[in-house]
Design a protein around this motif. Structure first.
Motif, PDB file in Angstrom:
ATOM      1  N   ARG A  53       2.593  11.527  -4.336  1.00 16.71           N
ATOM      2  CA  ARG A  53       3.030  12.216  -3.118  1.00 16.71           C
ATOM      3  C   ARG A  53       2.448  11.580  -1.858  1.00 16.71           C
ATOM      4  NH1 ARG A  53       2.150  16.523  -6.475  1.00 16.71           N
ATOM      5  NH2 ARG A  53       0.136  16.994  -5.547  1.00 16.71           N
ATOM      6  N   ILE A  54       1.211  11.090  -1.929  1.00 14.38           N
ATOM      7  CA  ILE A  54       0.545  10.561  -0.730  1.00 14.38           C
ATOM      8  C   ILE A  54       0.936   9.115  -0.432  1.00 14.38           C
ATOM      9  CG2 ILE A  54      -1.535   9.661  -1.831  1.00 14.38           C
ATOM     10  CD1 ILE A  54      -1.614  11.664   1.387  1.00 14.38           C
ATOM     11  N   CYS A  55       1.479   8.401  -1.383  1.00 19.90           N
ATOM     12  CA  CYS A  55       1.785   6.969  -1.216  1.00 19.90           C
ATOM     13  C   CYS A  55       2.826   6.758  -0.115  1.00 19.90           C
ATOM     14  CB  CYS A  55       2.285   6.372  -2.524  1.00 19.90           C
ATOM     15  SG  CYS A  55       2.597   4.607  -2.401  1.00 19.90           S
ATOM     16  N   PRO A  56       2.478   6.030   0.960  1.00 17.63           N
ATOM     17  CA  PRO A  56       3.422   5.845   2.065  1.00 17.63           C
ATOM     18  C   PRO A  56       4.610   4.955   1.703  1.00 17.63           C
ATOM     19  CG  PRO A  56       1.418   4.598   2.464  1.00 17.63           C
ATOM     20  CD  PRO A  56       1.188   5.402   1.237  1.00 17.63           C
ATOM     21  N   ASN A  57       4.456   4.067   0.735  1.00 18.87           N
ATOM     22  CA  ASN A  57       5.549   3.170   0.350  1.00 18.87           C
ATOM     23  C   ASN A  57       6.331   3.679  -0.852  1.00 18.87           C
ATOM     24  OD1 ASN A  57       4.769   1.483   2.360  1.00 18.87           O
ATOM     25  ND2 ASN A  57       3.732   0.031   1.044  1.00 18.87           N
ATOM     26  N   GLY A  58       5.903   4.762  -1.447  1.00 19.23           N
ATOM     27  CA  GLY A  58       6.589   5.306  -2.614  1.00 19.23           C
ATOM     28  C   GLY A  58       6.541   4.374  -3.811  1.00 19.23           C
ATOM     29  N   TYR A  78       1.897  10.445 -16.063  1.00 16.09           N
ATOM     30  CA  TYR A  78       0.880   9.529 -15.570  1.00 16.09           C
ATOM     31  C   TYR A  78       1.529   8.548 -14.595  1.00 16.09           C
ATOM     32  CZ  TYR A  78      -2.017  11.367 -19.302  1.00 16.09           C
ATOM     33  OH  TYR A  78      -2.733  12.200 -20.116  1.00 16.09           O
ATOM     34  N   PRO A  79       0.722   7.934 -13.699  1.00 16.52           N
ATOM     35  CA  PRO A  79       1.305   7.042 -12.692  1.00 16.52           C
ATOM     36  C   PRO A  79       1.748   5.687 -13.236  1.00 16.52           C
ATOM     37  CG  PRO A  79      -1.053   7.288 -12.328  1.00 16.52           C
ATOM     38  CD  PRO A  79      -0.693   8.199 -13.445  1.00 16.52           C
ATOM     39  N   LYS A  80       2.824   5.187 -12.635  1.00 11.10           N
ATOM     40  CA  LYS A  80       3.314   3.822 -12.845  1.00 11.10           C
ATOM     41  C   LYS A  80       3.396   3.226 -11.447  1.00 11.10           C
ATOM     42  CE  LYS A  80       7.767   2.817 -13.380  1.00 11.10           C
ATOM     43  NZ  LYS A  80       9.108   2.711 -13.968  1.00 11.10           N
ATOM     44  N   ILE A  81       2.849   2.015 -11.246  1.00 16.67           N
ATOM     45  CA  ILE A  81       2.721   1.450  -9.904  1.00 16.67           C
ATOM     46  C   ILE A  81       3.539   0.169  -9.770  1.00 16.67           C
ATOM     47  CG2 ILE A  81       1.100   0.599  -8.177  1.00 16.67           C
ATOM     48  CD1 ILE A  81      -1.044   2.312  -9.570  1.00 16.67           C
ATOM     49  N   ASP A  82       4.336   0.116  -8.715  1.00 19.45           N
ATOM     50  CA  ASP A  82       5.132  -1.069  -8.391  1.00 19.45           C
ATOM     51  C   ASP A  82       4.345  -1.881  -7.365  1.00 19.45           C
ATOM     52  OD1 ASP A  82       6.946  -2.980  -7.629  1.00 19.45           O
ATOM     53  OD2 ASP A  82       8.551  -1.575  -7.102  1.00 19.45           O
ATOM     54  N   TYR A  83       3.704  -2.966  -7.808  1.00 20.86           N
ATOM     55  CA  TYR A  83       2.878  -3.771  -6.913  1.00 20.86           C
ATOM     56  C   TYR A  83       3.695  -4.619  -5.952  1.00 20.86           C
ATOM     57  CZ  TYR A  83      -1.295  -2.215  -9.218  1.00 20.86           C
ATOM     58  OH  TYR A  83      -2.310  -1.426  -9.691  1.00 20.86           O
ATOM     59  N   GLY A  84       4.982  -4.698  -6.141  1.00 18.68           N
ATOM     60  CA  GLY A  84       5.838  -5.376  -5.176  1.00 18.68           C
ATOM     61  C   GLY A  84       5.968  -4.584  -3.890  1.00 18.68           C
ATOM     62  N   ARG A  85       5.717  -3.288  -3.961  1.00 21.10           N
ATOM     63  CA  ARG A  85       5.827  -2.413  -2.790  1.00 21.10           C
ATOM     64  C   ARG A  85       4.467  -1.937  -2.292  1.00 21.10           C
ATOM     65  NH1 ARG A  85      10.113   2.026  -4.442  1.00 21.10           N
ATOM     66  NH2 ARG A  85       9.863   2.584  -2.270  1.00 21.10           N
ATOM     67  N   CYS A  86       3.424  -2.064  -3.110  1.00 21.30           N
ATOM     68  CA  CYS A  86       2.093  -1.542  -2.768  1.00 21.30           C
ATOM     69  C   CYS A  86       1.451  -2.362  -1.661  1.00 21.30           C
ATOM     70  CB  CYS A  86       1.203  -1.557  -4.007  1.00 21.30           C
ATOM     71  SG  CYS A  86      -0.428  -0.828  -3.736  1.00 21.30           S
ATOM     72  N   CYS A  89      -3.447   0.247   0.355  1.00 18.87           N
ATOM     73  CA  CYS A  89      -4.100   1.032   1.400  1.00 18.87           C
ATOM     74  C   CYS A  89      -5.211   1.917   0.838  1.00 18.87           C
ATOM     75  CB  CYS A  89      -3.079   1.887   2.150  1.00 18.87           C
ATOM     76  SG  CYS A  89      -2.248   3.111   1.116  1.00 18.87           S
ATOM     77  N   GLY A  90      -5.115   2.307  -0.421  1.00 19.34           N
ATOM     78  CA  GLY A  90      -6.145   3.123  -1.043  1.00 19.34           C
ATOM     79  C   GLY A  90      -5.990   4.615  -0.830  1.00 19.34           C
ATOM     80  N   LEU A  91      -4.897   5.064  -0.221  1.00 21.59           N
ATOM     81  CA  LEU A  91      -4.706   6.503  -0.007  1.00 21.59           C
ATOM     82  C   LEU A  91      -4.597   7.250  -1.332  1.00 21.59           C
ATOM     83  CD1 LEU A  91      -2.214   6.556   2.996  1.00 21.59           C
ATOM     84  CD2 LEU A  91      -4.621   7.195   3.000  1.00 21.59           C
ATOM     85  N   CYS A  92      -3.976   6.627  -2.317  1.00 18.50           N
ATOM     86  CA  CYS A  92      -3.821   7.271  -3.627  1.00 18.50           C
ATOM     87  C   CYS A  92      -5.182   7.499  -4.270  1.00 18.50           C
ATOM     88  CB  CYS A  92      -2.936   6.424  -4.538  1.00 18.50           C
ATOM     89  SG  CYS A  92      -3.471   4.719  -4.706  1.00 18.50           S
ATOM     90  N   VAL A  93      -6.090   6.567  -4.105  1.00 15.53           N
ATOM     91  CA  VAL A  93      -7.431   6.685  -4.667  1.00 15.53           C
ATOM     92  C   VAL A  93      -8.199   7.793  -3.956  1.00 15.53           C
ATOM     93  CG1 VAL A  93      -9.624   5.474  -4.991  1.00 15.53           C
ATOM     94  CG2 VAL A  93      -7.470   4.279  -5.385  1.00 15.53           C
ATOM     95  N   ASP A  94      -8.076   7.839  -2.637  1.00 17.06           N
ATOM     96  CA  ASP A  94      -8.787   8.856  -1.852  1.00 17.06           C
ATOM     97  C   ASP A  94      -8.278  10.262  -2.129  1.00 17.06           C
ATOM     98  OD1 ASP A  94     -10.184   6.784  -0.710  1.00 17.06           O
ATOM     99  OD2 ASP A  94      -8.955   6.706   1.103  1.00 17.06           O
ATOM    100  N   ASP A  95      -6.992  10.410  -2.432  1.00 15.61           N
ATOM    101  CA  ASP A  95      -6.380  11.726  -2.595  1.00 15.61           C
ATOM    102  C   ASP A  95      -6.419  12.250  -4.034  1.00 15.61           C
ATOM    103  OD1 ASP A  95      -5.134  13.785  -1.060  1.00 15.61           O
ATOM    104  OD2 ASP A  95      -3.254  13.354  -2.121  1.00 15.61           O
ATOM    105  N   CYS A  96      -6.909  11.476  -4.977  1.00 16.12           N
ATOM    106  CA  CYS A  96      -6.911  11.870  -6.392  1.00 16.12           C
ATOM    107  C   CYS A  96      -7.953  12.963  -6.640  1.00 16.12           C
ATOM    108  CB  CYS A  96      -7.202  10.649  -7.255  1.00 16.12           C
ATOM    109  SG  CYS A  96      -7.132  10.982  -9.021  1.00 16.12           S
TER     110      CYS A  96
END
Length: 182
Positions: A53-58, A78-86, A89-96
């Motif tokens: 939800r917090i990820c600005p790039n989705g 569980y999360p799946k991350i698309d590093y082509g769009r990441c 920023c670390g917001l996901c880590v801060d908001d966990c």
């Protein structure tokens, strides 16, 4: 001028001072605040989806992963991350909330296809469950579900008995005034 440049080159090659980085062979020391590939602690994750939800790039998507903890994470999301769009920023880590998502110092992300830089739960997860642990967790989840159903049945039975008792009390109170009137 040319002799000056040659003198500088000769001096550097003899002195042993590193001029260029030997990247693939020698990886430099990275700072503690380095933001690299994410690391997910499977045993802590509750599947709340706050990171997505917090990820600005989705770039984070919650996907089903069968080898997770069904007691803590009932939906097994569980999360799946698309590093082509990441943008790291670390917001996901801060908001966990359970603090299960971290950023490592690993920064090498490469692939031949776009799908190669989309990391699933098994790619970023650490502390994976063994088959024996998964069967024990599944049994624990089944027992918890049975206990929940049993308690719900007992509550329904108690509510039904209370309603019957209240009906009997109403019937008895309505009969008493009829006897007094006679």
């Amino acid at each position: 001028m040319v002799l000056k440049a040659l003198k500088m080159t000769l001096k550097r090659s003899i002195s042993g001072v590193e001029v260029t980085r030997l990247y693939p062979e020698k990886i430099m020391d990275l700072p503690d605040a380095e933001r690299g590939i994410h690391v997910l602690e499977i045993r802590k994750c509750i599947g709340c989806g706050a990171c997505a939800r917090i990820c600005p790039n989705g770039c984070i998507e919650m996907v089903e992963y069968k080898r997770g903890n069904p007691v803590k994470n009932k939906r097994l999301q569980y999360p799946k991350i698309d590093y082509g769009r990441c943008m790291f920023c670390g917001l996901c880590v801060d908001d966990c909330p359970p603090d299960c998502l971290h950023m490592s110092k690993t920064f090498e992300i490469a692939g031949w296809d776009r799908d190669d830089i989309i990391y699933g739960t098994e790619d970023i997860g650490v502390g994976m469950y063994t088959d024996q642990e998964l069967s024990e967790l599944a049994e624990e989840a089944r027992k918890a579900e049975e206990e929940k159903k049993r308690k719900a049945a007992e509550a329904a039975k108690a509510k039904k008995a209370k309603a019957a008792k209240a009906e009997a009390g109403e019937a008895a109170s309505s009969e008493k005034p009829a006897k007094k009137a006679e």
